[in-house]
Design a protein around this motif. Structure first.
Motif, PDB file in Angstrom:
ATOM      1  N   ILE A  41     -32.920 -22.177  53.901  1.00 28.81           N
ATOM      2  CA  ILE A  41     -32.386 -21.092  53.061  1.00 28.81           C
ATOM      3  C   ILE A  41     -31.746 -21.627  51.791  1.00 28.81           C
ATOM      4  N   ALA A  42     -30.918 -22.658  51.902  1.00 28.71           N
ATOM      5  CA  ALA A  42     -30.271 -23.224  50.715  1.00 28.71           C
ATOM      6  C   ALA A  42     -31.313 -23.897  49.828  1.00 28.71           C
ATOM      7  N   PRO A  43     -31.241 -23.710  48.506  1.00 31.00           N
ATOM      8  CA  PRO A  43     -32.222 -24.325  47.595  1.00 31.00           C
ATOM      9  C   PRO A  43     -31.962 -25.821  47.437  1.00 31.00           C
ATOM     10  N   PRO A  44     -32.977 -26.590  47.043  1.00 30.67           N
ATOM     11  CA  PRO A  44     -32.758 -28.019  46.783  1.00 30.67           C
ATOM     12  C   PRO A  44     -31.914 -28.204  45.516  1.00 30.67           C
ATOM     13  N   ASP A  45     -31.232 -29.323  45.447  1.00 27.23           N
ATOM     14  CA  ASP A  45     -30.411 -29.624  44.275  1.00 27.23           C
ATOM     15  C   ASP A  45     -31.299 -29.913  43.069  1.00 27.23           C
ATOM     16  N   GLU A  46     -30.840 -29.523  41.871  1.00 28.80           N
ATOM     17  CA  GLU A  46     -31.629 -29.718  40.656  1.00 28.80           C
ATOM     18  C   GLU A  46     -31.822 -31.196  40.333  1.00 28.80           C
ATOM     19  N   VAL A  47     -30.876 -32.024  40.697  1.00 31.51           N
ATOM     20  CA  VAL A  47     -30.939 -33.452  40.348  1.00 31.51           C
ATOM     21  C   VAL A  47     -31.418 -34.286  41.543  1.00 31.51           C
ATOM     22  N   GLN A  48     -30.804 -34.087  42.701  1.00 28.37           N
ATOM     23  CA  GLN A  48     -31.088 -34.929  43.862  1.00 28.37           C
ATOM     24  C   GLN A  48     -32.222 -34.404  44.729  1.00 28.37           C
ATOM     25  N   GLY A  49     -32.636 -33.171  44.505  1.00 33.75           N
ATOM     26  CA  GLY A  49     -33.713 -32.610  45.296  1.00 33.75           C
ATOM     27  C   GLY A  49     -33.302 -32.377  46.742  1.00 33.75           C
ATOM     28  N   ASP A  50     -34.215 -32.594  47.674  1.00 34.37           N
ATOM     29  CA  ASP A  50     -33.945 -32.346  49.086  1.00 34.37           C
ATOM     30  C   ASP A  50     -32.993 -33.373  49.695  1.00 34.37           C
ATOM     31  N   ALA A  51     -32.831 -34.512  49.046  1.00 36.71           N
ATOM     32  CA  ALA A  51     -31.907 -35.526  49.569  1.00 36.71           C
ATOM     33  C   ALA A  51     -30.479 -34.989  49.649  1.00 36.71           C
ATOM     34  N   GLN A  52     -30.183 -34.043  48.785  1.00 40.68           N
ATOM     35  CA  GLN A  52     -28.832 -33.464  48.759  1.00 40.68           C
ATOM     36  C   GLN A  52     -28.509 -32.697  50.034  1.00 40.68           C
ATOM     37  N   TRP A 114     -27.824 -40.851  52.715  1.00 37.38           N
ATOM     38  CA  TRP A 114     -27.784 -40.113  51.448  1.00 37.38           C
ATOM     39  C   TRP A 114     -27.773 -41.080  50.268  1.00 37.38           C
ATOM     40  N   GLY A 115     -27.081 -42.192  50.426  1.00 33.54           N
ATOM     41  CA  GLY A 115     -26.966 -43.139  49.326  1.00 33.54           C
ATOM     42  C   GLY A 115     -28.270 -43.850  49.006  1.00 33.54           C
ATOM     43  N   ARG A 116     -29.120 -44.050  50.021  1.00 32.92           N
ATOM     44  CA  ARG A 116     -30.363 -44.792  49.768  1.00 32.92           C
ATOM     45  C   ARG A 116     -31.235 -44.136  48.715  1.00 32.92           C
ATOM     46  N   PRO A 117     -31.559 -42.830  48.788  1.00 30.93           N
ATOM     47  CA  PRO A 117     -32.395 -42.236  47.738  1.00 30.93           C
ATOM     48  C   PRO A 117     -31.639 -41.961  46.438  1.00 30.93           C
ATOM     49  N   VAL A 118     -30.311 -41.820  46.507  1.00 30.50           N
ATOM     50  CA  VAL A 118     -29.542 -41.471  45.305  1.00 30.50           C
ATOM     51  C   VAL A 118     -29.082 -42.711  44.551  1.00 30.50           C
ATOM     52  N   TRP A 119     -28.535 -43.685  45.278  1.00 31.33           N
ATOM     53  CA  TRP A 119     -28.032 -44.912  44.647  1.00 31.33           C
ATOM     54  C   TRP A 119     -29.048 -46.045  44.648  1.00 31.33           C
ATOM     55  N   GLY A 120     -30.042 -45.924  45.536  1.00 36.42           N
ATOM     56  CA  GLY A 120     -31.035 -46.992  45.643  1.00 36.42           C
ATOM     57  C   GLY A 120     -30.658 -48.093  46.611  1.00 36.42           C
ATOM     58  N   VAL A 121     -29.521 -47.958  47.292  1.00 37.81           N
ATOM     59  CA  VAL A 121     -29.070 -48.967  48.269  1.00 37.81           C
ATOM     60  C   VAL A 121     -28.506 -48.258  49.487  1.00 37.81           C
ATOM     61  N   TRP A 122     -28.538 -48.959  50.632  1.00 39.36           N
ATOM     62  CA  TRP A 122     -27.979 -48.391  51.851  1.00 39.36           C
ATOM     63  C   TRP A 122     -26.458 -48.487  51.865  1.00 39.36           C
ATOM     64  N   TRP A 123     -25.942 -49.513  51.212  1.00 43.35           N
ATOM     65  CA  TRP A 123     -24.496 -49.755  51.236  1.00 43.35           C
ATOM     66  C   TRP A 123     -24.062 -50.290  49.885  1.00 43.35           C
ATOM     67  N   ALA A 124     -22.895 -49.847  49.423  1.00 47.53           N
ATOM     68  CA  ALA A 124     -22.297 -50.364  48.192  1.00 47.53           C
ATOM     69  C   ALA A 124     -20.825 -50.627  48.464  1.00 47.53           C
ATOM     70  N   TRP A 125     -20.306 -51.671  47.821  1.00 44.89           N
ATOM     71  CA  TRP A 125     -18.887 -51.992  48.018  1.00 44.89           C
ATOM     72  C   TRP A 125     -18.051 -51.051  47.158  1.00 44.89           C
ATOM     73  N   ASP A 126     -18.129 -49.791  47.551  1.00 41.84           N
ATOM     74  CA  ASP A 126     -17.464 -48.693  46.861  1.00 41.84           C
ATOM     75  C   ASP A 126     -16.133 -48.407  47.555  1.00 41.84           C
ATOM     76  N   ALA A 127     -15.136 -47.956  46.797  1.00 37.81           N
ATOM     77  CA  ALA A 127     -13.804 -47.727  47.356  1.00 37.81           C
ATOM     78  C   ALA A 127     -13.834 -46.740  48.515  1.00 37.81           C
TER      79      ALA A 127
END
Length: 252
Positions: A41-52, A114-127
């Motif tokens: 029912i919810a539409p895909p995101d305009e930027v991230q598509g179905d990954a969102q 979620w990060g893999r298709p959006v950031w391109g990595v499985w893990w990032a040393w993010d805060a």
């Protein structure tokens, strides 16, 4: 056990049976609604598509994580206050901490997916990611501490004090995206200016997810509390049997 600790051994369920069953049914219904809204029912995101669409699980899982650790903290405080001290609060604290660890692990896994298709990595040393991982291991440490054999009152006291200490990381996790520059997006609903960044069907789907995971937390807490009560009863009966056997052996 210290007589100052109120015992309620007859109460092996946190919720009345009828209420527990009602929560179970509601949890199933809302989870099915989340599945329908999140996938179709919810539409895909305009930027991230179905990954969102992973957001409809990731954000509610993070909310359930906060909820579980918040309940652990409140229950720990209630145990430490002499007027409200009860074995019930120790059971609630331990049960909720276990469920919180489960939701923390789920949050990390969903965030990685979620990060893999959006950031391109499985893990990032993010805060946000690092502080959440630290939170996961802190509460694993709390559960390990609870598992160390000790007098029930001693175990409950040290576990309650530790729970208050490790909870300090929870607000750090939540506000990390505001305090530091991170890859992780900032708050979507509870923004600093209270102006949600999500609207319409997507917002409705997210709220359905939050409700579904809240009900799921309550259902799991009721079951884990019951299991904890049964485990304590089994331990006491085993100890009583061992004492009786030793006394009989000494008499003979």
């Amino acid at each position: 056990m210290n007589t100052s600790v109120a015992r309620d051994d007859a109460r092996t369920r946190l919720l009345p049976t009828w209420l527990g069953r009602t929560v179970d049914v509601l949890t199933l219904v809302v989870l099915v609604a989340l599945l329908a809204y999140g996938l179709w029912i919810a539409p895909p995101d305009e930027v991230q598509g179905d990954a969102q669409r992973i957001m409809y699980l990731h954000v509610p899982a993070a909310w359930a994580m906060y909820l579980a650790f918040g309940v652990t903290t409140i229950a720990s405080v209630l145990w430490l206050v002499p007027r409200t001290r009860s074995i019930v609060w120790d059971r609630v604290a331990g049960s909720s901490a276990e469920i919180g660890v489960l939701f923390t692990g789920l949050t990390l896994v969903l965030g990685s997916l979620w990060g893999r298709p959006v950031w391109g990595v499985w893990w990032a040393w993010d805060a946000r990611l690092v502080t959440t991982a630290v939170l996961f291991f802190l509460y694993l440490g709390l559960l390990a501490l609870r598992a160390i054999p000790a007098d029930p009152v001693v175990r409950a006291r040290r576990s309650a004090i530790t729970a208050l200490i490790v909870f300090i990381d929870v607000p750090i996790v939540h506000f990390s995206v505001n305090w530091w520059r991170t890859l992780h997006q900032q708050a979507t609903v509870f923004t600093p200016d209270l102006n949600p960044e999500i609207h319409g069907v997507m917002a409705l789907t997210l709220w359905i997810g939050v409700l579904a995971f809240t009900l799921l937390f309550v259902a799991l807490l009721d079951r884990r509390y019951r299991l904890a009560a049964l485990e304590e009863g089994l331990e006491e009966r085993t100890l009583d049997a061992a004492i009786a056997a030793r006394a009989a052996g000494g008499a003979s």
